[in-house]
Every structure is written in C-alpha cells, then in structure tokens.
Design a protein around this motif. Structure first.
Motif, PDB file in Angstrom:
ATOM      1  N   ARG A 138      -4.479   7.934   7.234  1.00 13.06           N
ATOM      2  CA  ARG A 138      -5.039   7.406   5.988  1.00 13.06           C
ATOM      3  C   ARG A 138      -6.312   6.709   6.382  1.00 13.06           C
ATOM      4  N   VAL A 139      -7.405   7.090   5.787  1.00 11.91           N
ATOM      5  CA  VAL A 139      -8.660   6.442   6.150  1.00 11.91           C
ATOM      6  C   VAL A 139      -9.333   5.871   4.905  1.00 11.91           C
ATOM      7  N   GLU A 140     -10.103   4.834   5.152  1.00 12.09           N
ATOM      8  CA  GLU A 140     -10.876   4.242   4.061  1.00 12.09           C
ATOM      9  C   GLU A 140     -12.318   4.206   4.527  1.00 12.09           C
ATOM     10  N   ARG A 170     -10.435   6.169  -0.323  1.00 11.68           N
ATOM     11  CA  ARG A 170      -9.373   6.488   0.631  1.00 11.68           C
ATOM     12  C   ARG A 170      -9.036   7.966   0.627  1.00 11.68           C
ATOM     13  N   ARG A 178     -11.750   1.861   7.923  1.00 13.24           N
ATOM     14  CA  ARG A 178     -10.380   1.541   8.301  1.00 13.24           C
ATOM     15  C   ARG A 178      -9.599   2.835   8.434  1.00 13.24           C
ATOM     16  N   ALA A 179      -8.655   2.833   9.323  1.00 14.48           N
ATOM     17  CA  ALA A 179      -7.832   4.035   9.483  1.00 14.48           C
ATOM     18  C   ALA A 179      -6.437   3.628   9.896  1.00 14.48           C
ATOM     19  N   GLU A 180      -5.492   4.401   9.457  1.00 17.80           N
ATOM     20  CA  GLU A 180      -4.105   4.113   9.810  1.00 17.80           C
ATOM     21  C   GLU A 180      -3.431   5.423  10.177  1.00 17.80           C
ATOM     22  N   SER A 213       0.867  -1.182   0.000  1.00 15.69           N
ATOM     23  CA  SER A 213       0.000   0.000   0.000  1.00 15.69           C
ATOM     24  C   SER A 213       0.902   1.231   0.000  1.00 15.69           C
ATOM     25  N   VAL A 214       0.306   2.387  -0.169  1.00 15.66           N
ATOM     26  CA  VAL A 214       1.119   3.595  -0.271  1.00 15.66           C
ATOM     27  C   VAL A 214       0.736   4.583   0.823  1.00 15.66           C
ATOM     28  N   ALA A 215       1.721   5.388   1.220  1.00 17.07           N
ATOM     29  CA  ALA A 215       1.506   6.279   2.351  1.00 17.07           C
ATOM     30  C   ALA A 215       1.281   7.723   1.930  1.00 17.07           C
TER      31      ALA A 215
END
Lengths: 272, 500
Positions: B467-469, B475, B443-445, B404-406
């Motif tokens: 980063r949230v989905e 996203r 989802r969240a990061e 995945s990408v940041a």
C-alpha cells in the motif's frame, strides 16, 4: 475584552453554523417531512465541523483533479456509510458509469467491507448511458426505499443538464432520501444540487509522526456551493474547507489539522 | 397488397409436369382449374402469371394469421389438415367469446370483413364440432354458415365424404362402394368400414358428429388470466398504447386478486389492422398484482423500443396475459411500511432489469479465493427471475487496528503495468509511473505476500503487495509480480487498485 481577529472570525463562523443548523431543523419541523433528517456523520461532539447534510436533497461530489478521482470515491464511501447508519435497514443503490472499470475501476467488495461499508447493503447498477443512469437514480429516489442513491457520471455528459439535476433534487425531496452525484473532476454547469463538495487527497497522519506507514484515509473537502441554509457558512472562507480523516475501525469522521503548524484547535484559542 | 384482379396461379412440379396448386378468382374465371398442367392453362390464357408455390411461407403466413386471430379468442391454431396436401385453414374455439362481438353471426361477419381488407377471401363456418365446421367451411357453399347445435347430422348428410377430412385413397374407396355422401355412412355397420379403411373413417365421422372429442392445441400458450381491449379505430401513438396497457393491467389485476395470484411472466399482445401481431414479454422477480407496477414494466419495454415501434396501419386490439402466476395471498398494509419498501425495491429491480438488462444490476458476492481479483464478484441481482439475497461479508474484513484499511475501494478491470524505481530490489517503491504520470511515494506499507493458487490452471507468480501513498496523499495498491531469483530475473510491477 478584546479578541484576536482570527479567533473572532472563527467564532462568528461557528455561531453562523449553529444558526444555520437550527434554521434547517426549524424549517423541516414545520413541514413535518422525513426530509428533516440529516445524514449521521457519526462524529463526536467536539472536533468535527462539517455542516449537516439534509437527507431529502441532491448533493454533488467532485474530485479536485483527475488524479483525485479515487479520493472523491473514498469520501463518497464515507457518505454511504453514514447514510447506511442513518437508515439502518435500507439498501444503497450505486450507479457506476459504463467506462469506470477501465478508468477508475469498480467497487471492490473486500475493500468496502474493510472501509466499513457492508457490501451486502449495496446494489450496483451500471447503465450503458448517462440518460439511463439519471433515469435509474430518479426512479430509485422516488421510491424513498434506499438509504442513499449514488451516481457516477461524467460531469461533461450532455444529459447532465440543469433540468436533469432539478429532477433528481425533486425526486430526492419526494422520497426523503439523499442523492449523491459523483461528477468526476470536471465542473459541470448550472446545477440544482443543494451542495457541491470538492474533494482532494491529503497526506495521512500515522499514529507515530516518525512512522513511514500509511495511516487512515484523509481528504481535504471543500464546500464549493451550498444552496439555502448553509450560505452563511459558505460565505465564510475559513469555514469552507476541512481536512478530515476516516477511522474505519470506529467508523467515524474526524477533523485533523490540515497543516500541523497552522491551526490549533479553536477552543484553545478562545481560551486565550 | 395483392391485386384482386390479377390472373395469377401458383404451380409446382408434380406428376406429368408443372401443375397449378392455387389460383385467383380472376384466373378461375378464365376456365383454369386447380391441378391443371401449366401448359394447358397457358393454352387457355397465354398471359397467365405463374409463380412457384412456396409452402413453407404459406404455412408461416397461416401461423401468423392464426396468432392474429388471437384478438377474438386465445384459443386459435393453424389447421393441421387442409383440403389438399397443405394446411389451408385456421381453427378458433369461440366458446364463450362470441357474445363479446355481438353474437356468432356478427363475429363471423366481422372476421370476413377484416379478412377481405387483407385481400383474403375467407369462408367461415361456426359449428359445435371442429369437424363439422371444417366441412361446412369447405363444402357448405356459403361464405358464412352458422350451424345451431344438434344439427350436425342433417347438415353433413348431403356433403361429399371428402368433407370428413379423409385422404384421397379413402375417398376413392368409399366412392367405389357407392358411398359418395356423408349421409350414406349414417347407420352403416362400422366393422366392415374399419376393416377396409382403418379407423380413420369412423373416427372422422364421430368427430364431426360430436361423438368423439377432438381437442385443438392452441398456437399460443393458453392462460386463464387475460385481459383484452378492442378499439373502434386502430391506434398508432405509443402514448395511446400505454394508456391502454394501464387499463389492461387494472383489469388483469382484478382477475388475479380474485384468485389470489400474482403475475410472474406476462405477455402483451398487440394486434394490428394489417393482420400482424406483436408480442412483448416482461417478468417480475416476485409475484405481483399491482397494476401500476405491471404497466410500468411494459412502459419501459415500449420506451426502449420507441424508435422502432411500428403500429403499422394501427393497432385494433390488445391483450395482456399473465403466462406464469404464483400464489399471492391478499395482504394487509404493514404498520411500519417496511414490507412495502421491500416490495418497492423488488419492483424497481424488475424495472431496472427490464430496461437496462439483467446483467447490469448486480450485487457483490464474496468468493473464497486468495487472489484479490477473484475475492469479490459481481452477480446479477435477478437470477432465474428471483431476487438474489444479499451475501454475508462479515468474514472477509481487512480492517486494521489503526483504522486504516488493507484492501482498496476500487479494483481496476485488469492490473496495469507500471514503471517503478525502488531503493532496494526487494523493498517498496520510491516512485512509479502510471498512465504517464510520475508519483513520488511518501509512505509505503508491505509487503503482503500473496501466493498463487497452485490448484488453478493459470500460472500465476507470487505477488508482493504494497500500500503506498504519494506525496499528495493518494493511495494505491501495487504489487511486484514474482520473487527475485526464484520466479524471474526482473519482476514487473503492477497497479491493481486505489484506496479512497
């Protein structure tokens, strides 16, 4: 020998796809053009089922709805990576619409680099009008010197007529390089494009099912229209729709089960 | 168009009142003279139309006319001195050009005819030195005089000394000495003349006779790489102009090839029947002598301005010059065609920049900044007429191990304020509202904490990026602006970008 109906349909679809792919190759081998090349999706042998995209042709990418605009850009970026791989030394021309910065934003270098598309290969053009954008794309396509030419245009733009798409298609054929029109979320009228893809966002599949982290980029792509060789595929509803995810590290597109409960792998089913 | 028969005079305040500075032939026929007081002139002809003299406009018009004369020779200049206080002539260096128009006599005739059409009564003299030509044009008494080389002395002998471009004081001084004609000066000792009148008299005499060089500085840059085209009849259609441009480009490229040069800066001159000239410029990013490419650059310029393209009563001559050239060695076509492709791309960049504007054709450039909005910049592909090479982006990757990408693919022009509901103050958002649409975060990061660059003058706060989905898989890149308690009471949330 009896087969379940679903498996039978699936098998027929796969065979049709193979025939279609063969047909395309044979056609182009005869004409002896560079247009015979197809975009290299970098997919592994098994597991990916997107039909091949002809290089010397115009393709359209459309967002399923307004909020999926960035998903369609993401899928277009995948196509850009694949085209960059197909034509290793050529730059990519990307035309943005003039209002993009305030609407869906502009391409971001660090993001592209992380995604797998080297920003150094990109030349960005932001024409002030749709007419200028179409002109730019056509000129660039005729050169045949770019790996691919992308254009973001409002599907409702009056300049985007059947004639305009026909011109792009001819220019792409002449140059032997693919063109991609990103028409936003609105379907425009008649088009001479070889294919039209609909893109919608899809939830990601993190490595761990229980994880709440964000996984790889994932989309549901639909082949909404296909001229020529893929009609066999397009006629088959089950093979029109794919759920794919982008592995930015290995730079390849993989099939993922759309809904884990729904489809086991076709190979497994055939073995039954 | 001015009326030929108008009894018109221009006047300006001088010694003793308003005096006439210029007048028409019809006015002269009434016995009015230059330098006369307006009051006296009105007594002679009460209906005289007197207007204010406007020397600035006169000079500008003369300059335009000099540019237009570029249709005959590139070397033209509005004369610096006239037969009064103001310039009234144009110098043209006809060396090597006259034969193109059927000889000097024919050229002069052509010029007079064209000027007559513009209602300009011109007197033309062609001679071996500018000084003699100047004198003959003003004092020769003929509309056209062409003086063969070597006859300057004879031709000038009978003319008044004013024909030597001397000021009134010098002319008066010479007259008092009984030196009224140029011939009177021949063979005279120079020293007393110089002692009395300064160097001007001898210098002007030498210049007229060709003993001293007198360079003319041309009004427009002089170029050796130039192609020109004359039309029997004025053309008005833009298509015809473009056909002519192609022909000119062909001709110019042959010339460039002979000297192993490529054009960098070009100028297209359109000379109109009505005495106006239009100049268009186009540049290239790399030296080029491909006729098709050079012609297309102007094609775009002309198309761009097609709405206000004005050929007047027709364009009667055109020229295409390469103002700036660079060495360009003759090349053999590459075996693979890669070099051609590169050149094609450079050519397209020129044309895009010419039609769309240079700032609209860009590359992405990495920039050493922690602030995400500064880390990637759009820089023009063409800078100072050179193609900017691509930048190295390898250092700036935000790729993660899981593929995945940041960093987002797209960045908004400016972060946009969003309403956020979070479970815990310092935690990731549960849902947010952006552009009036509510998104449920599935989802969240994060957070990825990015501190402001304290050395910058803007006062930024620490940002916590997530980063949230959302539930449908879209996203976003969101951040909380400022830390609780330290920076602010109620931090605000922004959306800055979208992942693909």
């Amino acid at each position: 020998m009896s087969m379940p109906d679903a498996a039978k349909a699936d098998r027929i679809a796969r065979l049709r796809r193979q025939i279609a792919a063969l047909g395309v190759r044979a056609d182009h081998a005869e004409s002896g053009k560079t247009g015979a090349r197809v975009v290299d999706f970098g997919m592994p042998q098994k597991g990916v089922s997107l039909p091949e995209l002809a290089c010397g042709a115009l393709h359209e990418v459309q967002a399923a709805e307004y909020r999926d605009m960035s998903a369609s850009i993401g899928f277009a970026a995948v196509l850009a990576v694949c085209c960059a791989r197909t034509f290793p030394d050529a730059p990519i021309l990307w035309c943005e619409s003039a209002y993009a910065p305030f609407d869906v934003g502009r391409l971001y270098g660090s993001g592209l680099a992380a995604f797998g598309l080297d920003p150094a290969r990109l030349i960005l053009v932001s024409p002030a009008s749709a007419v200028d954008l179409l002109w730019t794309m056509e000129e660039a396509l005729r050169l045949g010197a770019f790996a691919a030419v992308f254009g973001e245009i409002d599907g409702r733009a009056p300049a985007l007529t059947l004639t305009a798409t026909r011109r792009l298609q001819l220019a792409a054929e002449a140059g032997g390089r693919p063109a991609f029109l990103l028409t936003g979320h609105v379907a425009h009228g008649a088009s001479a494009a070889a294919t039209r893809w609909g893109v919608a966002s899809a939830p990601s599949h993190p490595a761990l099912e229980t994880s709440s982290l964000v996984g790889r980029a994932c989309w549901r792509v639909t082949l909404e229209k296909s001229r020529s060789a893929f009609t066999g595929v397009a006629a088959d509803m089950s093979a029109r729709d794919w759920c794919v995810e982008w592995d930015a590290r290995r730079q390849r597109l993989c099939d993922v089960p759309d809904d884990p409960a729904r489809i086991p792998s076709p190979d497994v089913m055939l073995a039954v | 168009m001015p009326d030929r028969d108008a009894v018109l005079a221009l006047a300006m305040p001088m010694q003793g009142g308003l005096r006439i500075t210029a007048l028409t032939a019809a006015a002269r026929a009434q016995g009015i003279e230059k330098g006369q007081l307006v009051a006296d002139a009105m007594a002679l002809y009460p209906a005289l139309d007197v207007r204010d003299a406007d020397f600035a406009s006169d000079r500008a018009a003369l300059k335009r006319l000099a540019s237009w004369c570029g249709r005959y020779t590139p070397w033209t200049a509005a004369d610096a001195d006239g037969l009064g206080a103001e310039p009234d002539g144009i110098f043209m260096d006809m060396t090597g050009c006259a034969h193109l128009f059927g000889g000097e006599e024919a050229l002069a005739q052509d010029l007079v005819t064209r000027f007559a059409r513009l209602c300009i009564q011109a007197r033309i003299a062609i001679a071996s030195t500018p000084g003699t030509a100047w004198a003959l044009a003003r004092f020769g008494g003929k509309r056209i005089s062409v003086l063969p080389a070597g006859q300057e002395e004879k031709a000038l002998a009978s003319l008044p000394v004013a024909a030597l471009r001397l000021d009134d004081e010098a002319v008066g001084g010479l007259a008092r000495l009984g030196l009224k004609h140029v011939g009177d000066l021949y063979g005279r000792a120079r020293a007393p003349l110089t002692a009395r009148f300064g160097g001007a008299v001898s210098l002007r005499l030498d210049e007229a006779l060709g003993y001293a060089a007198e360079p003319i500085s041309p009004a427009r840059p002089l170029v050796p790489y130039r192609a020109r085209l004359l039309f029997a009849e004025g053309i008005t259609r833009i298509e015809d102009v473009e056909t002519a441009v192609k022909q000119l480009a062909d001709e110019l490229c042959v010339l460039l090839e002979r000297y192993h040069k490529g054009a960098r800066q070009m100028e297209l001159a359109l000379f109109r029947v009505d005495g106006e000239a239009t100049f268009l410029r186009a540049g290239t990013s790399a030296p080029s002598r491909l006729p098709a490419h050079l012609a297309r650059l102007f094609h775009e310029k002309l198309q761009r301005n097609s709405d206000d393209f004005d050929a007047g009563f027709g364009i009667e001559a055109m020229s295409l010059s390469a103002l700036v050239v660079d060495p360009l060695a003759p090349t053999q076509k590459g075996m693979t065609g890669e070099a051609e492709k590169e050149r094609d791309i450079a050519g397209l960049m020129d044309r895009l920049c010419n039609r769309l504007g240079a700032q609209r054709v860009t590359r992405l450039q990495p920039h050493a900044s922690h602030l995400p909005e500064h880390a990637s910049r759009h820089v023009a592909v063409l800078s100072g007429n050179k193609l900017v090479p691509p930048h190295d982006w390898r250092v700036a990757a935000f790729r993660q191990d899981d593929g995945s990408v940041a960093r987002p693919l797209r960045m908004l022009a400016a972060p946009e304020l969003i309403e956020v509901v979070a479970e815990i103050p310092e935690g990731p958002p549960r849902r947010f509202r952006w552009r009036r649409v509510l998104y449920q975060v599935a989802r969240a990061e994060g957070p990825e904490r990015i501190a402001p660059e304290w050395w910058r003058t803007e006062r930024d706060r620490t940002r916590d990026y997530y980063r949230v989905e959302d539930s449908d898989g879209r996203r976003f890149w969101l951040y909380r602006d400022g830390l609780y308690d330290r920076d602010t009471e109620m931090p605000r949330w922004y959306i800055q970008g979208m992942f693909g």
